[in-house]
Each structure stands twice: as C-alpha cells, then as structure tokens.
Design a protein around this motif. Structure first.
Motif, PDB file in Angstrom:
ATOM      1  N   GLN A  32      -6.305  12.096   2.350  1.00 59.01           N
ATOM      2  CA  GLN A  32      -5.174  10.883   2.715  1.00 59.01           C
ATOM      3  C   GLN A  32      -5.243   9.748   3.860  1.00 59.01           C
ATOM      4  OE1 GLN A  32      -1.554  11.552   1.697  1.00 59.01           O
ATOM      5  NE2 GLN A  32      -1.920  13.607  -0.073  1.00 59.01           N
ATOM      6  N   MET A  33      -5.456  10.339   4.697  1.00 58.15           N
ATOM      7  CA  MET A  33      -5.027   9.494   5.919  1.00 58.15           C
ATOM      8  C   MET A  33      -6.743   8.309   6.485  1.00 58.15           C
ATOM      9  SD  MET A  33      -2.214   9.522   6.834  1.00 58.15           S
ATOM     10  CE  MET A  33      -2.243   8.482   8.610  1.00 58.15           C
ATOM     11  N   LEU A  34      -7.585   9.261   5.962  1.00 58.95           N
ATOM     12  CA  LEU A  34      -9.108   8.753   6.335  1.00 58.95           C
ATOM     13  C   LEU A  34      -9.016   7.565   5.421  1.00 58.95           C
ATOM     14  CD1 LEU A  34     -11.373  11.719   6.665  1.00 58.95           C
ATOM     15  CD2 LEU A  34     -10.418   9.737   8.423  1.00 58.95           C
ATOM     16  N   ARG A  35      -8.544   7.521   4.469  1.00 55.82           N
ATOM     17  CA  ARG A  35      -9.048   6.448   2.894  1.00 55.82           C
ATOM     18  C   ARG A  35      -7.200   5.250   3.743  1.00 55.82           C
ATOM     19  NH1 ARG A  35      -8.435  10.499  -2.418  1.00 55.82           N
ATOM     20  NH2 ARG A  35     -10.398  11.012  -2.118  1.00 55.82           N
ATOM     21  N   LEU A  36      -6.688   6.127   4.250  1.00 59.61           N
ATOM     22  CA  LEU A  36      -5.801   4.546   4.208  1.00 59.61           C
ATOM     23  C   LEU A  36      -6.431   4.117   5.813  1.00 59.61           C
ATOM     24  CD1 LEU A  36      -2.379   3.762   5.090  1.00 59.61           C
ATOM     25  CD2 LEU A  36      -2.310   5.481   6.221  1.00 59.61           C
ATOM     26  N   HIS A  90       1.077  -1.014  -0.432  1.00 58.90           N
ATOM     27  CA  HIS A  90      -0.463  -0.214   0.029  1.00 58.90           C
ATOM     28  C   HIS A  90       0.954   1.113   0.142  1.00 58.90           C
ATOM     29  CE1 HIS A  90      -2.815   3.024   1.874  1.00 58.90           C
ATOM     30  NE2 HIS A  90      -3.714   2.200   1.272  1.00 58.90           N
ATOM     31  N   ALA A  91       0.394   2.204  -0.496  1.00 59.19           N
ATOM     32  CA  ALA A  91       1.295   3.873  -1.179  1.00 59.19           C
ATOM     33  C   ALA A  91       1.370   4.285   0.354  1.00 59.19           C
ATOM     34  CB  ALA A  91       0.673   3.932  -2.176  1.00 59.19           C
ATOM     35  N   GLN A  92       1.264   3.863   1.424  1.00 63.04           N
ATOM     36  CA  GLN A  92       0.978   5.063   2.957  1.00 63.04           C
ATOM     37  C   GLN A  92       1.587   4.129   3.443  1.00 63.04           C
ATOM     38  OE1 GLN A  92      -3.438   6.597   1.998  1.00 63.04           O
ATOM     39  NE2 GLN A  92      -2.413   8.165   3.233  1.00 63.04           N
ATOM     40  N   ILE A  93       1.879   2.349   3.610  1.00 59.71           N
ATOM     41  CA  ILE A  93       2.327   1.751   4.389  1.00 59.71           C
ATOM     42  C   ILE A  93       3.801   1.796   4.309  1.00 59.71           C
ATOM     43  CG2 ILE A  93       2.174  -0.297   6.010  1.00 59.71           C
ATOM     44  CD1 ILE A  93      -0.893   0.062   5.563  1.00 59.71           C
ATOM     45  N   PRO A  94       4.768   1.635   5.102  1.00 66.76           N
ATOM     46  CA  PRO A  94       6.283   0.850   4.636  1.00 66.76           C
ATOM     47  C   PRO A  94       6.328  -0.144   3.922  1.00 66.76           C
ATOM     48  CG  PRO A  94       5.994   1.952   6.545  1.00 66.76           C
ATOM     49  CD  PRO A  94       4.786   2.200   6.406  1.00 66.76           C
ATOM     50  N   THR A  95       6.944  -0.949   2.905  1.00 69.06           N
ATOM     51  CA  THR A  95       6.137  -2.451   2.845  1.00 69.06           C
ATOM     52  C   THR A  95       7.115  -2.917   3.205  1.00 69.06           C
ATOM     53  OG1 THR A  95       5.874  -2.346   0.887  1.00 69.06           O
ATOM     54  CG2 THR A  95       7.354  -4.114   0.633  1.00 69.06           C
ATOM     55  N   LEU A  96       7.366  -4.293   3.721  1.00 71.02           N
ATOM     56  CA  LEU A  96       8.294  -5.653   4.788  1.00 71.02           C
ATOM     57  C   LEU A  96       8.907  -6.573   3.489  1.00 71.02           C
ATOM     58  CD1 LEU A  96       8.421  -6.892   7.256  1.00 71.02           C
ATOM     59  CD2 LEU A  96       7.240  -8.604   6.332  1.00 71.02           C
TER      60      LEU A  96
END
Length: 337
Positions: free
Chosen positions: A147-151, A98-104
């Motif tokens: 942006q944060m609400l969609r996340l 997800h574009a707004q979460i760092p990828t593991l």
C-alpha cells in the motif's frame, strides 16, 4: 485574560487555546466561523492539532484543524515554520484527492495565526502498536508495504519527496484498513529546487529535516532523493515487525546496520527486500518504489512456483531451479492446469 468559556468553542470567539480562552477583539475571516473544537489531538513545538466539526455542512462532519503556534521566538525559525506550514497546504492541494492522503479542506489566517483544515481519518497511529508492543506479522507488513509503495509512486510522480515517513505519521483507517500518510510539511519539491537557481530554500535552512532513525545519511546532509523515502519506509517496516523503535534495536558495528531479522518471524526473501530498502549506501538501496514493488511481485511469483512444484511434482528444496525462465514456465502451467 477573559473568562473561561465552555463548549461549543468557536474559532471567531477565542484563540483556540483551551486553557486560556482569550476573547478576540478584532474582525475575523468568515471561514473561521465554520469550525467548532471538540478536542486537542496533539501539541508540538510548532503548534496544536484539534479535532473539530464543520457546523456549516450537513451532518456537521469531523475534521482536523492545525494551528501554527511556534513555541520559539527566533525570527528565522518562525519564518521557517510559517513557510513549512504553508508548504503543507500547497502540497496537499497539489496532490489532490487520494485515498491515502488527507484531503485539504481549508486554509486561512486569523490575525497573525494560520490554520490548516484537512480531512479527519478515523483510526490509530502506527506508533501506538510499537508503544503497546504489538508487532505486525510478516503478512501484515507485506500488505502495509505494498500500500505504501503505491502511495510513494504517486507522491514521487509529482516530483515530491516526503522526508518524514515514520510510524508517527501513518494512520491505519478503522473503516477500510487503508494506510494514510500524514504531515506533508517537510516535503522536498524537486521542481522548486531546480527552478531556484541556487537560491537558498527553506530546506537549505533546515538541514536536519527528518527523524533520527528513519532519515538516511544523504537526507541528513540535505541531499534527499526518492530512495530516501524508501529507506524510511523500510525502517518503518522493521519497527512494525520488531515492535521497537530504531534506537532500541542492536546495531552491527561493522556495517552500522540494524540487527533485526533474526528476532522476528519473517521469511528470508521478504527480509532481504526490507534489508535492501534500508541499506546505508544509496548504491546498494532500491532507487524507487517501482523497483521494490517489482521485487515483491517476483517474490510472489516464486512463492507460487514453489507451491505448484511441491504439489505437482514433489520437488525437493535442493532440486528446485528458480531461473526467470522456469518461473514464467511454471506460472503459466499453474494458471492453466
């Protein structure tokens, strides 16, 4: 204690403590050889976060390496810290790309130490704007809020509650201006809570999960719900607008709510939305991110209506009628006229 080593520093040769640089005397996992430390990003009572390079990939891209290194000796607390560290890795894996979460990128153990590797997001932490007293404008906060609400919609759709949303855990990416949420070690998994059948979970052992000023009362009582993240997001908006931490803002002694709207440049309808997000009582608060997005969309429609009527008919503020029927009627005319 071995001699001090100079860069490059490899995971399989030292304990990642730049001040000690102690040489390992035991076999290491192959994945540990991939990363070369560039700098220390942060330290906490739970561990150290490093900026590193993956030397096994073309271009040797930057990444973030988190090392679990509790500074306390209580066996129960250490167990909790390890469980939360593993929980963060599991959560990032579960949420996927997800574009707004760092990828593991990786997770491994090196002796008794645990490491988590995730995507590096170039940018700055929002807490810096507060520390530097550079508040956001209302327009910037509205963009941030959407942006944060969609996340949050995405996170909550996976039956997860973040429980530590605050400026210190949000980065504004310098390349594309997206807001990225960090630190998933405090999440509440509602599916796991239902399947535990009353067993004591890691969240039960840490009843104070969250940050003072951002965690609502029900969360501090270990009863976090989706609306708890809504509260934290609303408090973050207030901090960004005011350029102050919650503890620095005055409080209404009758309602225990922060006094903030009169001291920032913001329109009434947006301040009302943020105020409803941060209501102490769950009954008075938005229950989901979708509800807040709907309120923001309705606000946008009303703004278009006011602009259209002002330009087309020069309707005065006192003569405006903003019922849902008039809103949809005027919006239809405004888009086809």
């Amino acid at each position: 204690m071995g001699k001090k080593l100079s860069y490059p520093i490899f995971f399989d040769t030292i304990c990642l403590e730049l001040s000690l640089c102690r040489v390992f005397r035991r076999p290491v996992a192959p994945s540990a050889k991939r990363y070369v430390i560039q700098a220390i990003l942060s330290r906490s009572s739970f561990g150290i976060t490093y900026l590193a390079r993956n030397i096994y990939l073309p271009g040797q891209p930057l990444c973030v390496v988190k090392k679990l290194a509790p500074k306390f000796n209580d066996p129960q607390l250490v167990t909790i810290a390890r469980a939360q560290f593993e929980l963060e890795a599991l959560t990032l894996s579960r949420l996927g790309t997800h574009a707004q979460i760092p990828t593991l990128l990786d997770y491994f153990e090196l002796g008794s130490d645990r490491y988590l590797v995730e995507e590096y997001i170039p940018g700055f932490v929002l807490a810096q704007t507060i520390q530097q007293q550079q508040p956001f404008t209302a327009t910037q906060v509205e963009n941030f809020l959407v942006q944060m609400l969609r996340l949050l919609e995405y996170i909550h759709s996976h039956h997860l509650i973040h429980r530590d949303l605050k400026p210190q855990n949000i980065i504004l990416c310098q390349t594309d201006r997206r807001f990225v949420l960090l630190d998933f070690g405090s999440v509440k998994d509602l599916d796991a809570a239902k399947s535990s059948s009353g067993d004591r979970t890691i969240s039960d052992a840490s009843r104070s999960i969250g940050t003072s000023g951002f965690a609502p009362p029900e969360q501090l009582a270990n009863r976090a719900v989706y609306a708890s993240d809504i509260y934290a997001l609303g408090m973050t908006c207030i901090c960004l607008l005011a350029g102050k931490e919650p503890s620095q803002l005055p409080v209404d002694l009758k309602t225990c709510e922060l006094i903030w709207a009169d001291n920032v440049d913001i329109c009434t309808d947006l301040s009302q939305i943020i105020s409803k997000m941060t209501q102490i009582s769950l009954a008075d608060r938005y229950h989901s991110a979708t509800q807040v997005l709907a309120a923001l969309e309705n606000r946008t429609i009303r703004a278009k209506l006011r602009t259209y009527l002002d330009r087309k008919y020069a309707v005065s503020t006192t003569d405006r009628i903003e019922s849902p029927a008039v809103v949809h009627w005027a919006l239809g005319i405004a888009t086809t006229d």
